[in-house]
Design an enzyme around this catalytic site. Structure first.
Site, short mmCIF file in Angstrom:
data_model
loop_
_atom_site.label_atom_id
_atom_site.label_comp_id
_atom_site.label_asym_id
_atom_site.label_seq_id
_atom_site.Cartn_x
_atom_site.Cartn_y
_atom_site.Cartn_z
N LYS A 221 1.07 -2.75 -13.59
CA LYS A 221 0.45 -3.02 -12.30
C LYS A 221 -0.74 -3.94 -12.49
O LYS A 221 -1.43 -3.87 -13.51
CB LYS A 221 -0.03 -1.71 -11.64
CG LYS A 221 -0.81 -1.91 -10.34
CD LYS A 221 -1.37 -0.62 -9.79
CE LYS A 221 -2.21 -0.91 -8.54
NZ LYS A 221 -2.77 0.32 -7.95
N GLU A 270 -13.27 4.65 -1.16
CA GLU A 270 -12.90 5.12 -2.50
C GLU A 270 -14.10 5.58 -3.34
O GLU A 270 -14.98 4.78 -3.66
CB GLU A 270 -12.16 4.03 -3.27
CG GLU A 270 -11.64 4.49 -4.61
CD GLU A 270 -10.66 3.53 -5.25
OE1 GLU A 270 -10.30 3.75 -6.41
OE2 GLU A 270 -10.26 2.56 -4.58
N GLU A 314 3.07 3.35 -7.40
CA GLU A 314 1.76 2.73 -7.57
C GLU A 314 0.67 3.80 -7.61
O GLU A 314 -0.27 3.73 -8.42
CB GLU A 314 1.50 1.77 -6.41
CG GLU A 314 0.15 1.07 -6.48
CD GLU A 314 -0.12 0.19 -5.27
OE1 GLU A 314 -1.27 -0.25 -5.13
OE2 GLU A 314 0.81 -0.06 -4.48
N GLU A 449 -1.04 -6.98 3.97
CA GLU A 449 -1.89 -5.83 3.67
C GLU A 449 -3.34 -6.26 3.48
O GLU A 449 -4.27 -5.57 3.93
CB GLU A 449 -1.39 -5.10 2.43
CG GLU A 449 -2.18 -3.84 2.12
CD GLU A 449 -1.61 -3.06 0.95
OE1 GLU A 449 -2.41 -2.60 0.11
OE2 GLU A 449 -0.37 -2.90 0.87
N LYS A 453 -6.76 -5.03 5.53
CA LYS A 453 -7.98 -4.58 4.86
C LYS A 453 -9.19 -5.43 5.25
O LYS A 453 -10.32 -4.91 5.33
CB LYS A 453 -7.77 -4.60 3.34
CG LYS A 453 -6.78 -3.54 2.86
CD LYS A 453 -6.50 -3.64 1.37
CE LYS A 453 -5.58 -2.51 0.91
NZ LYS A 453 -5.22 -2.62 -0.51
#
Length: 487
Positions: A221, A270, A314, A449, A453
């Site tokens: 990734k 986060e 993911e 995406e 965001k």
């Protein structure tokens, strides 16, 4: 707060610190705290903070905490390519002779660059590789009450009367601004131009190249980011931006770090790591989908995300990497078997909340070093992914996607990952967003995406009336493009 009592107590404290400095033959850190009346954090940062070269804002609701740091009593700066152990040691040494009076502990506030091996770009020159600042004035707000903490360096030659008066003058000025309510709503700041760091087709080509590299086994990734630059008719209002972010994103970490004329701010979902005593808390956040236009579509999108093999893969990469990074530092680690949904105004994520107990000799900055960059912002495996980002992304991230937060003298503190963020300088705003690329990633889907965001900061910088079920215009309607500047 009773000014005469504060004056005498503070002066006595400074004089005692000067006596210590005379005995030690070096400067002594003097910290004095006392209760503080009700205050308004955003006003304290945006209004009182204008008189200081450095200012810091932090707000989070669980547990409820607001921090506003003004000025600089000391600063710890990491060296390029080096770990954070040296900063932790320097903090211990600074505290070793410190004279601390009152209920509150000294705090370091600040952040670090995403990649401390990369050269610092002119855009991020005020921030460089990072800085943890001990503010001269710190306001602390909690559910159970508020406090004021003053920190300064005292030597054998310090004029304690003059220093005391200077600090008290700053406190009086602060008291006149921190109890203000929300500022009046200003007129919409019209956008003059927008320019992407890369045209959409070029960025999508980079995603396709990354998918090929993953298919060749070079990594599992990698996260690729975009930068979008805006210019408006008037200076962007830090106060209005923070108020919008707070109102629209109550389950995020709200932060703002001003250094000179530049301010880096955002509302990130986060957590990187929180440490309370020996209790550790961290979060795996990876896998995303937009919110729906109404409850039924929102539920459908969330369930589809939970069932997505690509997104679950993911997310599992992030969870497994967190466990691997923490293994040497913890005695126990509790990791739920299944992710949950973390819903934000424009987007929802797969989330796993991780809790553990660290070994007795482990400190917070060691954990920050071990965890950053997580696979949610870097990739798997870490070294190959970061090298790929450095070589192929074509973007100097600065403090975007890097740790921002605080650390106190007890060793407790919290750092978040600086996502949904922008670097602001007057009429200029530089916005950032990224996506995790894994096997099977679709370049068009990943590009869309990033648009979702970006909406968090675009809506905060240029709010306008709602026009759709999400409560905002589409990102394309928010960001009309000047000719020749991307899509």
């Amino acid at each position: 707060m009773n000014p005469p009592i504060l004056t005498q107590k503070l002066l006595d404290h400074l004089q005692q610190a000067r006596q210590h400095a005379e005995v030690k033959g070096r400067e002594i850190l003097a910290c004095y705290s006392s209760p503080w009346d009700d205050w308004e954090p955003i006003s304290a940062f945006s209004t009182a903070g204008q008189g200081y070269a450095h200012a810091f804002f932090w707000a989070f609701n669980d547990p409820q905490l607001a921090l506003v740091g003004l000025g600089q009593a000391a600063e710890l700066v990491p060296q390029p390519g080096q770990g954070l152990v040296s900063l932790q040691q320097a903090w211990r040494e600074m505290l070793g002779d410190a004279l601390i009076v009152g209920p509150e502990k000294p705090h370091l506030l600040g952040g670090l660059a995403f990649d401390r091996q990369a050269a610092v770009s002119p855009l991020w020159s005020s921030f460089a590789y990072g800085a943890l600042v001990l503010p001269e004035i710190l306001l602390i707000g909690r559910r159970q009450g508020s406090a004021l903490l003053l920190s300064t360096r005292v030597s054998a030659r310090t004029d304690c009367n003059a220093l005391c008066e200077r600090l008290l003058a700053a406190v009086r000025e602060l008291a006149s601004t921190t109890r203000q309510g929300p500022a009046p709503t200003s007129e919409r700041n019209n956008l003059l131009s927008r320019c992407d760091s890369l045209p959409a087709d070029c960025w999508k080509a980079k995603v396709a190249d990354a998918v090929d590299a993953i298919g060749q086994g070079r990594m599992e990734k990698v996260v690729l980011a975009r930068q979008v630059d805006f210019e408006a008719e008037q200076d962007f209002s830090l106060e209005a931006t923070l108020r919008y972010l707070r109102q629209a994103n109550d389950s995020t970490y709200l932060f703002a770090i001003r250094r000179g004329e530049h301010c880096f701010l955002g509302a990130t979902p986060e957590r990187l790591v929180r440490l309370e005593g020996r209790e550790l808390y961290t979060t795996a956040l990876a896998g995303s989908t937009p919110r729906g236009h109404g409850p039924d579509e929102d539920l459908y999108n969330g369930n589809r995300l939970l069932d997505s093999a690509k997104d679950r893969h993911e997310h599992a990469l992030v969870v497994n990497a967190l466990k691997s990074s923490l293994e040497a530092h913890v005695e126990t680690l509790q990791v739920p078997a299944m992710p949950s949904l973390h819903k934000l105004p424009h987007i929802q994520h797969l989330q796993t909340l991780v809790r553990g107990r660290v070994r007795p000799d482990v400190d917070l900055l060691t954990l920050v070093d071990a965890l950053h960059p997580t696979p949610a912002v870097g990739g798997v495996d870490k070294e190959h992914a970061i090298a790929y980002i450095r070589d192929q992304e074509g973007l100097n991230r600065g403090w975007y996607a890097a740790p921002v937060g605080w650390l106190n003298s007890d060793g407790n503190g919290e750092f978040a990952v600086a996502l949904r963020s922008a670097l602001i300088h007057g009429r200029q705003a530089h916005l950032f967003a990224g996506c995790g690329i894994v096997e099977g990633s679709d370049p068009e889907h990943e590009y869309q995406e990033t648009c979702v965001k970006l909406r968090t900061m675009i809506s905060a910088l240029m709010p306008e009336p709602t026009v759709d079920g999400c409560g905002e215009r589409s990102v394309e309607q928010h960001t009309e493009v000047v000719a020749g500047c991307g899509t």
